[in-house]
Design an enzyme around this catalytic site. Structure first.
Site: not given
Length: 504
Positions: A267, A324, A376
């Site tokens: 990430e 995301k 994440c």
């Protein structure tokens, strides 16, 4: 409220001790039998008390449970959020106080709503269903915090066999039912044999489901290289560190070109926007061919430069993007920004105002396979991850667990990632900045993992899989329906003259 309600009585001390013991069932400790045992202590304490007393015993249990289990929040806020000792400590205490209300609510609701129900139904149907219902609520309300669901503690235990059928909440239900059966056997000695038989049957049935192959191989194994740069969080976004970071990831990746189908960076591996790094990435992708490079980095679309996304880009031709969807409050965006926007200045979190990606994004077509990507914290939400299935054949998670330091959070996070593989019967490739990077198979087993806090290249193979587990097909609907049925059956048998609540 009477002061005696909060006095350090033996039941109160037992509640705190059981709560403190429960995190030991999770990674990195892995003492999975402690999960049903800790809940059994709590359920026993609730069995014959008033609703108010049950609430406070549950609250004390929650203080121990979350005060120990999510203590890493203080690490994130103090060491990397720049909040200072007082502010970070206060914020962590408030967070734990909020989380402790969930087990407290279970106790209060159970004693208030089901004290007039016969003990077997109240204890074996209503109480486990209430526990998991409040777990589900915690994983949903205010964008959700599904950390330390008791089902995760069973990833290496027989009850994990339920995950491909009912997901992690189904495993939690089995843990809570196991605890209730233990309490029932103690409370009603005449039924002890039946309770033990039911407990054994539950665990053997779950173990049997764990032997089912819910998916089939799809093509040849993917040779993957997960690049762990171990760039310190406090240096990551400094302008003078951009080129050293690029040089580090380039050097590690070039060493893996010849033996990889897929090279994955974590990430926000590159501290630059995609449009700033595009030329470099295209050149490196050509050099890597036929291997494909995936990297996490922020993306600011040319069509709308006022927005930017936490993203993963696959350097195919043309490049493919995943934005995301599930952002972390106060870490990636500020709720009620008009009122709370000043928190960004207090927290000192760079790139903390991301835009949310679309809900329905297709899997990335890479190396002849389809990748379901998460970033994440997104791998904590099973029902969101399955949106890319059954089309996707491999799960990919990129993360930056440097925020957690040397705390309980990284192994807990890896445990959740393993549950996603088990629920979906898909392998996962998990690349992190400073560990724990891992290659996980379709049964949730870790085939290879990196050490923490080291520059490392993790190489291995992942076998793509196709097919759909029952959980992929129904998501959480099945277990939520089961919870509702349990509560309705128990409520339907409400009667006068049930076990009375004893005022203590």
């Amino acid at each position: 409220m009477r002061l005696s309600t909060l006095s350090p009585s033996p039941p109160a001390l037992a509640a705190v001790a059981a709560g403190l013991a429960l995190p030991l069932a999770f990674a990195p400790f892995g003492l999975f039998p402690l999960a049903p045992l800790a809940l059994a202590v709590l359920f026993h304490l609730w069995r014959a008390v008033s609703p108010r007393r049950a609430f406070w015993l549950g609250y004390l249990f929650g203080l121990g449970y979350f005060g120990f289990g999510v203590s890493w929040v203080a690490v994130s806020m103090y060491r990397f959020g720049g909040m200072g000792v007082v502010l970070s400590g206060l914020a962590t205490i408030l967070f734990v106080l909020l989380l402790a209300a969930f087990p407290a609510a279970v106790g209060g609701l159970w004693r208030r709503g089901f004290s007039a129900v016969r003990l077997p139904l109240a204890l074996l149907l209503a109480l486990p269903a209430l526990w998991v219902s409040l777990e589900w609520l915690r994983g949903w309300i205010f964008t959700g915090f599904p950390w330390l669901l008791v089902g995760y503690s069973q990833i290496d235990a027989p009850l994990a066999g339920l995950a491909p059928v009912l997901g992690v909440y189904g495993v939690s239900l089995a843990v809570a039912l196991s605890a209730a059966l233990l309490v029932y056997g103690v409370a009603v000695p005449a039924q002890r044999g039946r309770a033990l038989a039911a407990l054994v049957l539950l665990w053997l049935s779950a173990a049997g489901l764990g032997q089912v192959d819910w998916s089939q191989p799809a093509g040849d194994p993917l040779r993957a290289s997960l690049i762990q740069g171990n760039v310190p969080q406090n240096l990551k976004w400094r302008p003078d560190q951009r080129q050293p970071t690029i040089d580090l990831y380039t050097r590690l990746s070039r060493a893996a070109f010849a033996d990889s189908d897929l090279i994955i960076w974590p990430e926000t591996a590159l501290p630059a926007y995609y449009h700033q790094a595009e030329r470099f990435l295209r050149g490196l992708a050509q050099e890597a061919a036929p291997a494909t490079l995936l990297t996490g980095l922020p993306v600011r679309p040319a069509s709308d430069p006022s927005r930017y996304y936490n993203a993963v880009v696959a350097m195919t031709e043309p490049p493919q993007f995943y934005f995301k969807r599930h952002l972390v409050p106060f870490g990636e965006y500020v709720p009620l920004k008009s009122l709370l926007g000043g928190l960004l200045d207090i927290l000192h979190v760079p790139m903390a105002d991301f835009s949310r990606g679309d809900e329905d994004q297709p899997p990335l077509a890479v190396a002849g396979q389809f990748l379901a990507v998460s970033i994440c914290y997104e791998d904590a939400f099973g029902e969101e991850l399955i949106r890319a299935l059954p089309a996707a054949t491999v799960l990919v998670n990129v993360s930056n667990d440097a925020w957690f330091g040397d705390s309980l959070a990284p192994p807990q996070h890896l445990q959740m990632a393993r549950m996603r593989s088990l629920e979906t019967a898909r392998p996962m490739l998990r690349a992190t900045n400073n560990g724990i990077s891992a290659i996980i198979d379709h049964r949730g087993l870790v085939l290879a993992r990196s050490p923490q806090f080291r520059v490392f290249s993790l190489h291995g193979e992942a076998q793509p899989r196709r097919g759909a587990t029952p959980y992929v097909t129904t998501g959480n609907a099945s277990v939520l329906g089961l919870l509702g049925l349990c509560l309705l059956l128990a409520a339907a048998r409400r009667r006068h003259g049930g076990e009375p609540a004893r005022r203590v």
